[in-house]
Design a protein around this motif. Sequence first.
Motif: not given
Length: 182
Positions: A1-6, A13-14, A17, A19
């Motif tokens: 998963m992307t950081e946004k999805e996390n 999440y970071n 990131d 984005i």
Amino acid sequence: MTEKENMIHGLAYNSRDPILTQERLHAKSLCHQFNIYDPNKLEERMAILRQLILFKGTAHIEPNFFCDYGYNITIGDSFYANHNLTILDVCPVAIGDNVMLGPNVMISTATHPLNPIERKTTEYGTPIHIGDDVWIGGNAAVLPGVTIGNGSVIGASSVVTKDIPEGVLAFGNPCRVIRSIS
């Protein structure tokens, strides 16, 4: 998963990131435009926030307003927020119809690990749900994961750390149910 999805799913999440950083800066830019816009041009001013937030009807927010992303916020019909509303929306924030917020209310889905080493690189959040016909007094803080039931009133300067049922008056630090509203 992307950081946004996390982030949206409440997982670690970071926040650095690229984005997420770009999306936060976009939201902060629109909040800044809203906050300095001519107060006599109410509809034009609110149109700025409609680029960020899903409003399901009429709404009025007094400046200043601050949020992290905006796209995680859903606001029902007949919403009013007094000055200095802050919504940290790393996870979904759902606000019902006929909700009133006093000045300096803070709604935060964001939280951080207790471990200082983990805190350097990660954060996470938990969604917040505020029901219909809720009134939250000035200087109140609604913390991650809280649900406030329909028709409830949260007293000024309360810190809401746990769910509040429907139809009650609750206040304090931590916020607790005082009595039923008849």
